[in-house]
Structures are given as C-alpha cells and as structure tokens.
Design a protein around this motif. Structure first.
Motif, PDB file in Angstrom:
ATOM      1  N   GLU A 125      13.625   0.112 -11.775  1.00  0.00           N
ATOM      2  CA  GLU A 125      12.549   0.775 -11.045  1.00  0.00           C
ATOM      3  C   GLU A 125      12.805   2.272 -10.975  1.00  0.00           C
ATOM      4  O   GLU A 125      13.940   2.734 -11.030  1.00  0.00           O
ATOM      5  CB  GLU A 125      12.346   0.162  -9.657  1.00  0.00           C
ATOM      6  CG  GLU A 125      13.496   0.347  -8.723  1.00  0.00           C
ATOM      7  CD  GLU A 125      13.302  -0.385  -7.401  1.00  0.00           C
ATOM      8  OE1 GLU A 125      12.363  -1.187  -7.255  1.00  0.00           O
ATOM      9  OE2 GLU A 125      14.115  -0.139  -6.507  1.00  0.00           O
TER      10      GLU A 125
ATOM     11  N   HIS B 177      -7.803  -2.947  -0.209  1.00  0.00           N
ATOM     12  CA  HIS B 177      -6.439  -3.341  -0.591  1.00  0.00           C
ATOM     13  C   HIS B 177      -5.826  -4.096   0.576  1.00  0.00           C
ATOM     14  O   HIS B 177      -5.346  -3.507   1.529  1.00  0.00           O
ATOM     15  CB  HIS B 177      -5.605  -2.095  -0.915  1.00  0.00           C
ATOM     16  CG  HIS B 177      -4.244  -2.463  -1.421  1.00  0.00           C
ATOM     17  ND1 HIS B 177      -3.252  -1.570  -1.585  1.00  0.00           N
ATOM     18  CD2 HIS B 177      -3.738  -3.650  -1.799  1.00  0.00           C
ATOM     19  CE1 HIS B 177      -2.179  -2.172  -2.034  1.00  0.00           C
ATOM     20  NE2 HIS B 177      -2.457  -3.442  -2.171  1.00  0.00           N
TER      21      HIS B 177
ATOM     22  N   ARG C 186       4.115   1.116  -1.320  1.00  0.00           N
ATOM     23  CA  ARG C 186       5.304   0.684  -2.033  1.00  0.00           C
ATOM     24  C   ARG C 186       5.661   1.635  -3.154  1.00  0.00           C
ATOM     25  O   ARG C 186       4.799   1.988  -3.948  1.00  0.00           O
ATOM     26  CB  ARG C 186       5.007  -0.677  -2.652  1.00  0.00           C
ATOM     27  CG  ARG C 186       5.959  -1.696  -2.172  1.00  0.00           C
ATOM     28  CD  ARG C 186       5.515  -3.071  -2.561  1.00  0.00           C
ATOM     29  NE  ARG C 186       5.451  -3.867  -1.354  1.00  0.00           N
ATOM     30  CZ  ARG C 186       4.637  -4.866  -1.177  1.00  0.00           C
ATOM     31  NH1 ARG C 186       3.792  -5.214  -2.119  1.00  0.00           N
ATOM     32  NH2 ARG C 186       4.663  -5.517  -0.056  1.00  0.00           N
ATOM     33  N   THR C 187       6.897   2.061  -3.226  1.00  0.00           N
ATOM     34  CA  THR C 187       7.321   2.848  -4.384  1.00  0.00           C
ATOM     35  C   THR C 187       8.448   2.152  -5.142  1.00  0.00           C
ATOM     36  O   THR C 187       8.758   2.527  -6.252  1.00  0.00           O
ATOM     37  CB  THR C 187       7.778   4.261  -3.985  1.00  0.00           C
ATOM     38  OG1 THR C 187       8.958   4.137  -3.203  1.00  0.00           O
ATOM     39  CG2 THR C 187       6.722   4.992  -3.197  1.00  0.00           C
ATOM     40  N   ARG C 188       9.068   1.163  -4.519  1.00  0.00           N
ATOM     41  CA  ARG C 188      10.109   0.382  -5.221  1.00  0.00           C
ATOM     42  C   ARG C 188       9.448  -0.870  -5.756  1.00  0.00           C
ATOM     43  O   ARG C 188       9.104  -1.767  -4.997  1.00  0.00           O
ATOM     44  CB  ARG C 188      11.234   0.011  -4.258  1.00  0.00           C
ATOM     45  CG  ARG C 188      11.961   1.214  -3.715  1.00  0.00           C
ATOM     46  CD  ARG C 188      13.177   0.841  -2.897  1.00  0.00           C
ATOM     47  NE  ARG C 188      13.815   2.051  -2.418  1.00  0.00           N
ATOM     48  CZ  ARG C 188      14.638   2.779  -3.163  1.00  0.00           C
ATOM     49  NH1 ARG C 188      14.930   2.412  -4.393  1.00  0.00           N
ATOM     50  NH2 ARG C 188      15.158   3.885  -2.685  1.00  0.00           N
ATOM     51  N   LEU C 189       9.285  -0.916  -7.064  1.00  0.00           N
ATOM     52  CA  LEU C 189       8.428  -1.966  -7.625  1.00  0.00           C
ATOM     53  C   LEU C 189       9.188  -3.158  -8.175  1.00  0.00           C
ATOM     54  O   LEU C 189       8.586  -4.187  -8.456  1.00  0.00           O
ATOM     55  CB  LEU C 189       7.516  -1.374  -8.704  1.00  0.00           C
ATOM     56  CG  LEU C 189       6.616  -0.242  -8.199  1.00  0.00           C
ATOM     57  CD1 LEU C 189       5.687   0.241  -9.308  1.00  0.00           C
ATOM     58  CD2 LEU C 189       5.804  -0.662  -6.986  1.00  0.00           C
ATOM     59  N   ALA C 190      10.512  -3.024  -8.364  1.00  0.00           N
ATOM     60  CA  ALA C 190      11.267  -4.214  -8.772  1.00  0.00           C
ATOM     61  C   ALA C 190      11.404  -5.110  -7.549  1.00  0.00           C
ATOM     62  O   ALA C 190      11.365  -4.638  -6.416  1.00  0.00           O
ATOM     63  CB  ALA C 190      12.640  -3.830  -9.303  1.00  0.00           C
ATOM     64  N   ARG C 191      11.540  -6.392  -7.817  1.00  0.00           N
ATOM     65  CA  ARG C 191      11.664  -7.298  -6.679  1.00  0.00           C
ATOM     66  C   ARG C 191      13.128  -7.658  -6.459  1.00  0.00           C
ATOM     67  O   ARG C 191      13.944  -7.552  -7.362  1.00  0.00           O
ATOM     68  CB  ARG C 191      10.799  -8.521  -6.912  1.00  0.00           C
ATOM     69  CG  ARG C 191       9.367  -8.058  -7.161  1.00  0.00           C
ATOM     70  CD  ARG C 191       8.396  -9.165  -7.095  1.00  0.00           C
ATOM     71  NE  ARG C 191       7.981  -9.429  -5.729  1.00  0.00           N
ATOM     72  CZ  ARG C 191       7.445 -10.561  -5.342  1.00  0.00           C
ATOM     73  NH1 ARG C 191       7.323 -11.555  -6.201  1.00  0.00           N
ATOM     74  NH2 ARG C 191       7.058 -10.739  -4.102  1.00  0.00           N
TER      75      ARG C 191
ATOM     76  N   LEU D 176       7.990   1.582 -13.280  1.00  0.00           N
ATOM     77  CA  LEU D 176       9.032   0.760 -13.880  1.00  0.00           C
ATOM     78  C   LEU D 176       9.420   1.382 -15.210  1.00  0.00           C
ATOM     79  O   LEU D 176       8.551   1.739 -16.015  1.00  0.00           O
ATOM     80  CB  LEU D 176       8.536  -0.670 -14.113  1.00  0.00           C
ATOM     81  CG  LEU D 176       8.370  -1.556 -12.880  1.00  0.00           C
ATOM     82  CD1 LEU D 176       7.736  -2.884 -13.274  1.00  0.00           C
ATOM     83  CD2 LEU D 176       9.694  -1.788 -12.162  1.00  0.00           C
TER      84      LEU D 176
ATOM     85  N   ALA E   5       7.594   4.506  -7.769  1.00  0.00           N
ATOM     86  CA  ALA E   5       6.231   4.033  -8.077  1.00  0.00           C
ATOM     87  C   ALA E   5       6.051   3.671  -9.546  1.00  0.00           C
ATOM     88  O   ALA E   5       4.941   3.689 -10.060  1.00  0.00           O
ATOM     89  CB  ALA E   5       5.170   5.049  -7.635  1.00  0.00           C
TER      90      ALA E   5
ATOM     91  N   GLU F 224       6.255  -9.865   1.453  1.00  0.00           N
ATOM     92  CA  GLU F 224       5.577 -10.468   0.312  1.00  0.00           C
ATOM     93  C   GLU F 224       6.626 -11.178  -0.544  1.00  0.00           C
ATOM     94  O   GLU F 224       7.557 -10.533  -1.033  1.00  0.00           O
ATOM     95  CB  GLU F 224       4.880  -9.373  -0.482  1.00  0.00           C
ATOM     96  CG  GLU F 224       3.575  -9.831  -1.095  1.00  0.00           C
ATOM     97  CD  GLU F 224       2.847  -8.668  -1.733  1.00  0.00           C
ATOM     98  OE1 GLU F 224       2.601  -7.671  -1.023  1.00  0.00           O
ATOM     99  OE2 GLU F 224       2.561  -8.767  -2.936  1.00  0.00           O
TER     100      GLU F 224
ATOM    101  N   GLY G  38       0.812  -1.213   0.000  1.00  0.00           N
ATOM    102  CA  GLY G  38       0.000   0.000   0.000  1.00  0.00           C
ATOM    103  C   GLY G  38       0.845   1.263   0.000  1.00  0.00           C
ATOM    104  O   GLY G  38       0.379   2.324  -0.372  1.00  0.00           O
TER     105      GLY G  38
END
Ligand SMILES: Cc1cc2nc3c(=O)[nH]c(=O)nc-3n(C[C@H](O)[C@H](O)[C@H](O)COP(=O)(O)OP(=O)(O)OC[C@H]3O[C@@H](n4cnc5c(N)ncnc54)[C@H](O)[C@@H]3O)c2cc1C
Ligand SMILES: Cc1cc2nc3c(=O)[nH]c(=O)nc-3n(C[C@H](O)[C@H](O)[C@H](O)COP(=O)(O)O)c2cc1C
Ligand code: FES
Lengths: 288, 290
Positions: free
Chosen positions: B64, B289, A50-55, B69, B67, A97, A48
């Motif tokens: 990244e 969510h 999260r701004t770093r989207l790469a894993r 990519l 928010a 996650e 909710g």
C-alpha cells in the motif's frame, strides 16, 4: 453455507490482554462458516477517509453463541504497525469492515486418534485453541507449545490446560516458562509426545523449523503461514508462496487462497526465506 | 444520463452494465464470484495471459501507498493453453462476459496468443496489455511510442475474427496517451483502455505500478485526452483508475469513457464493483457512499 462474506461488523467489546487487544465482533454469517485456521481480512481506517488500502489478516480466535442463531467472532490484535495499532484501539460500538472467513486450506484434522503437537508463536497462537478443541473431540491427544518473546506476547494457556494433555511455555527472555527459542524444544517434544502431526502458526523461521523437525521424526506438519496478504481474498495474486505440488512440480501458490495452512513438506522454505531477503535489483527499465 | 443507464455499447459489444472488473484484480474469477455472480458486471477482464506460464515476481508484489496500491506481480498466469482449458471455461460457467487480457514479448508472440484465443469459444473480446509497469521483469512489450503501439495492435487485431473486438490497454501517461490512442485506433483496436497503473517504484527499487484513488485525477485527465484524440473515429474509450464509488465512474464517463473498469477497489472491498453497478443503475447521488 459456503464462502466468505463481506460486511461491516460492530465491535461488541475490546479488551486488553498483555500486549494484545481482543476484539469481539457481531459478524453475522462469519462464525457459522468458521473452521480453525480461517482468518478475516480487515480494513483499516474509517470508511470514506481510508488511505491504507491493503487489508490486515487476523486469525479468527473464537466463535461464541450470541443468542438466537447468531454468533460473535473474536480476534486478537498485536499492535506491530500503523494498521494493527489502529485496530487495537477499537472499542465497543465501533465498526469494522471485514471479510471472512477466508482461507482455501485450513488445518486438516487427522482421521485417526493420533497424538498431536500444536505450536503457536505470539499472537499466532490465536487460531490454535479452537483447533485443539476439534482435535480433542476426535480423541487426538493435544500437546501444546506456546512461545513468545516475553510474557506480554504470550497467549494465556489457562483455558487450553483443560483441552491439552500437556502445555509447554517458552519465552526468549525467560519471563515465563522455559527460556529458549521454540525451535530448540521441538525435537525433544516430538520424541516425548510421539506426535504424528504437528500443527503450527507463527513466523516463517519457526514454521520452517517445525517442518524440518516433523520430517526428521516422520510426522506430518501443518503450517499456518503469516506472510503479507494484501487483499486476503485471492484477487490480487500478491501473496506468493513457493510450493511443490502433489505432482512434484515447483509452483507458486497464494497464501490466502491456497493456504494459509500448507503441509510443511509442500513449502519450498529455502526459496521463501531467500525471496524475503533478496538484495535490491536496481531500478531496471523505466518506461516513458 | 444515457451513458450510465443499463445497457452500454462499447467496441461493438453490447454490455449489460457499464462496469468491468479490471485485469489482474479478480484472481482467477472464481474468487470474485464468491461475492457477486459474475453476470453482475458488464464484463470481467481476466488476469493477463501469456503464451507460456509465468510464475510471477518475488514478494513483495503488492504494497500500500497512501490512497493507492503499488504492484509488480510479474503477470503470474498459467499460460494460454491451461487458461483456455480451465480458467476461461470456469469464468464462462460463472456467468461472466469474458474479456481476455493478453501480453507478449514480441509482436509475433502476441499474434500467437491472440490466434489461440480466436479459436476458443467464450471470448467476448481481447484486451491487449501494452502498459505493464513491470514490463521488463514480466518480459512483455510495453511500447513507448505510437509506432510500437501500432505494431503490437496490428499483430493482435489481424488475427481476430469479426465480432471479437480488440481493446488496447495504454499507459495513462499524459505525454503519450493521445498519440498512442490514435495509433491503436489506426491499427485496428475497437477501443482503448486508458488509465492503467501509473509508473512507480517499489521501495526495493523494482519498477511497479501505482493504482487506486491516488491516481484517479490522472486517469480522468488521460481519459479526457484519449476521448478528445479519438473523437469522430468510432473507437471507444474504456476508463480505468481509482474508480471506487458511483461518482468516480460518472466522472470518467462524463470525460468520454464508454464504460469503466474497477481494479484496486475490489482488493479492499470485494463487493465494491457490484455496489457500483447497483448505484449507477439507481442513478444515485454521485457522492453517495455508505
Ligand atoms: C493469515 C494471517 C493471519 C494473521 N493473524 C493475525 C492475528 O490474529 N493477529 C495479529 O495481530 N496479526 C495477525 N497477522 C499479521 C498481521 O496481519 C500483520 O501484522 C499486519 O497486517 C501488519 O499491519 P500493520 O499496518 O500493523 O503493520 P505494517 O508492517 O506497517 O504493515 C504494512 C503492510 O504490510 C503487511 N504486513 C506487514 N507485515 C506483515 C505480516 N507479518 N503478516 C502479514 N502482513 C504483513 C500489512 O498487511 C500491510 O499491508 C496475520 C497475518 C496473516 C497472513
Ligand atoms: C494487484 C494488481 C494487479 C494488476 N494486474 C494487472 C494485469 O495482470 N494486467 C493488467 O492489464 N492490469 C493489471 N493491473 C492494473 C489494473 O487492471 C488497472 O488498470 C489499474 O490498477 C488501475 O485501476 P484501479 O485504480 O481501479 O486499480 C493490476 C492492478 C493491481 C492493483
Ligand atoms: S492477498 Fe491478494 S491474492 Fe492473496
């Protein structure tokens, strides 16, 4: 049971060991599917926000029974950047996650009880202890080479000493073991151990050296790549590694889906190293 | 409520759900199927296919950004023939309603690819990718004006059999979206996909696209502009850009999209689109969510 699962895992414990943090996770369905060389893709940041989207890819280090049929999995985190620093600061009760176990190709085990050399660099030695156990179960003598810049980044070889026939430790600063880059020790180790297979996990230059040394000694190599894997799941096509197929044709494979463990003689190392240091190409065409 | 209840018509197709997996974000399809049967989704858009195989760009391809990519993959794909022989049947086998994304260097090449697909079973629709942010590197057309869009869309629409609609994927760049949408509609597209990646640069200076929640408000505005431009034409809008949870999908549907596509969200959570389908069905609170 096949395939990876995606879930929110509870952190059962977090403990420091040198520069690394070991996190043990309750991750139903992950440990059961584990094979040495498989990894987790982990999300960074609270859901909710999260701004770093790469894993972030993390090797599965250990799988332990939790009671009942459940297992826990543990990972080792080397805090090298914002994502791994956040992960290394997780503690008991936190949630992560995760997706796993991932990897289309993991360490392939020899069919014959041949001698093996297992090479791990820094935190990337994490998947090798479980591998060493599997090798020993197959009566393959295991010779372990653990390398790191310094003692703080060296995985403890204590438990490996029970599994391995020999353990060699090398650090760049000489704080423990031989003061030498791991690559320098490979030819001699290969000669002394008569290894038929070399297993390695670490940086690209070390893996390249392993592939070359193995080839020089007529041994096979199984190299676990640690190039960036933005999704880890095979979806984004964002983790290219130049390879040669079984048919001899040059191709581009995905580290996460066709690896992360590839036969050393299948990787086009020169193209890989070249690609990593390619110069800027300018801005090119811009679309309106 | 009607747009979000199960069963949606778009471009003349009846889709079970108003959610598609976006091009280039589902691997070969097999990888996505590990997390939910592909029949879960209204449709699965393939990675973009070109006439000949493409190895794709050098690394880094996906990075990244806050928010979002950034991506410049160079459209790696096995080429039309290999795709039709292996990936397409596998997608169909896995239960997917397949929309094949295509691109080409010239209108003639687009015609050739689409003609090849028109002869192949298992293709529910074709999505013509006209907005590759790394078009020059990928060597594909990305028209800048309505005339270019019209020419490319005609090249594809003219060779598709009835019942296999053409979707035209347009740049979500506001200055051109209404014009491009009208041009695509006039040239025979049954729907436009609006809200692909925003033009951006990688840190090393190569052109790239920016996707994910960071571009959601821009996608919303572009979808609204396209829907307004196409009002009364019978040509649908497919909304795409930053969709992560049900509220995001509803916003695009409310702005005039008939269905939405999910791309980046799959890359951080491969189960996200399946959850979106469930949440839309359940009519759950938009900000749910968990
Ligand atoms: C198969 C595999 C297994 C791994 N196992 C472990 C492990 O067990 N323990 C551990 O500490 N680290 C491991 N790594 C490396 C770890 O994933 C990266 O160090 C981490 O992603 C860096 O993220 P960051 O935000 O801390 O650093 P940053 O450098 O700021 O990362 C920014 C971005 O680049 C990517 N990235 C940068 N460098 C690397 C790298 N060397 N490898 C992969 N991705 C990179 C990140 O994922 C992120 O998307 C593994 C990598 C791979 C590919
Ligand atoms: C890694 C990655 C690869 C993509 N590859 C393609 C592609 O091959 N063809 C295409 O039309 N769009 C491609 N896209 C764009 C997506 O399909 C989608 O239009 C865009 O990312 C916006 O949606 P999102 O915010 O949900 O990701 C790609 C996007 C990403 C993140
Ligand atoms: S990291 Fe996305 S495909 Fe490998």
């Amino acid at each position: 049971m096949h395939g990876p699962v995606h879930l929110t895992a509870e952190v059962l414990s977090g403990s420091r060991s040198g520069a690394f943090t070991q996190l043990t996770l309750a991750a139903p369905g992950v440990g059961e599917r584990f094979r040495p060389g498989s990894f987790l893709a982990v999300s960074v940041g609270e859901p909710g926000e999260r701004t770093r989207l790469a894993r972030r890819a993390l090797w599965i280090h250990q799988v332990r029974p939790l009671g009942g049929h459940a297992t826990s999995v543990s990972v080792l985190v080397d805090p090298v950047g914002p994502g791994t620093r956040w992960l290394a600061s997780r503690a008991r009760g936190d949630r992560l996650e995760i997706t796993g176990p991932l990897g289309g190709r993991v360490f392939a085990l020899p069919k014959e009880p041949v001698s093996t050399l297992v090479v791990g660099e820094g935190v990337h030695a994490a998947p090798l202890f479980a591998l060493a156990e599997r090798l020993r179960e197959r009566d393959c003598p295991v010779h372990l080479l653990l390398a790191a810049p310094d003692e703080a980044h060296l995985l403890s070889a204590l438990e490996a000493r029970r599994t391995a026939r020999s353990v060699t430790v090398a650090t760049l600063d000489g704080s423990v073991g031989t003061r030498a880059p791991a690559a320098d020790l490979l030819p001699d180790l290969l000669r002394r151990t008569g290894a038929a297979v070399v297993y390695a996990a670490g940086s690209t230059p070390l893996l390249h050296a392993v592939a070359r040394a193995a080839e020089d000694h007529g041994a096979w190599s199984q190299t676990a790549l640690t190039l960036p894997t933005p999704c880890g799941t095979g979806l984004c096509l964002g983790c290219p590694v130049p390879v040669v197929g079984e048919d001899g044709v040059a191709r581009t494979a995905r580290v996460c889906a066709e690896g992360p463990v590839l036969r050393g003689d299948r990787v086009r190392w020169d193209d890989l190293v070249g690609a990593e240091s390619a110069p800027r190409t300018g801005t090119g065409e811009e679309r309106g | 409520m009607s747009p979000t209840t199960p069963g949606t018509r778009v471009a003349g197709l009846h889709l079970a759900e108003p959610v598609m997996l976006a091009a280039g974000c589902a691997g070969t399809g097999r990888e996505a199927a590990a997390y939910a049967p592909l029949s879960t989704y209204g449709a699965v858009v393939s990675r973009t296919i070109t006439l000949d195989a493409r190895a794709g760009s050098r690394a880094p391809r996906v990075l990244e950004s806050p928010a979002g990519l950034l991506h410049a993959t160079g459209l790696p794909n096995p080429g039309l023939t290999a795709f039709c022989a292996t990936e397409l049947p596998a997608l169909v086998q896995a239960g997917a309603r397949v929309v094949v994304s295509v691109a080409g260097a010239t209108p003639e090449e687009i015609t050739q690819v689409v003609r090849g697909l028109a002869r192949t079973s298992g293709v529910s629709a074709v999505e013509l990718h006209l907005c590759a942010p790394d078009a020059a590197e990928a060597g594909v057309l990305a028209p800048r004006d309505g005339a270019g869009v019209s020419e490319a869309v005609s090249a594809a629409a003219g060779v598709l059999p009835p019942g296999v609609p053409l979707l035209a994927k347009l740049a979500p760049v506001l200055a051109g979206v209404a014009e491009h949408a009208r041009a695509a509609a006039g040239a025979g597209a049954a729907a436009v996909v609006v809200g692909g990646a925003q033009p951006a640069l990688l840190p090393d200076g190569r052109p790239a696209g920016l996707s994910g929640p960071a571009v959601r408000p821009q996608a919303l505005r572009a979808v609204h502009a396209a829907a307004t431009a196409l009002a009364g034409t019978g040509v649908d809008v497919v909304g795409c850009g930053g969709v992560t949870v049900a509220a995001d999908a509803r916003a695009l549907l409310d702005a005039g999209a008939a269905v939405v596509q999910v791309g980046s969200a799959l890359l951080s959570d491969p189960t996200s689109a399946a959850r979106l389908v469930t949440d839309l069905r359940a009519g759950r609170a938009p900000d749910d969510h968990t």
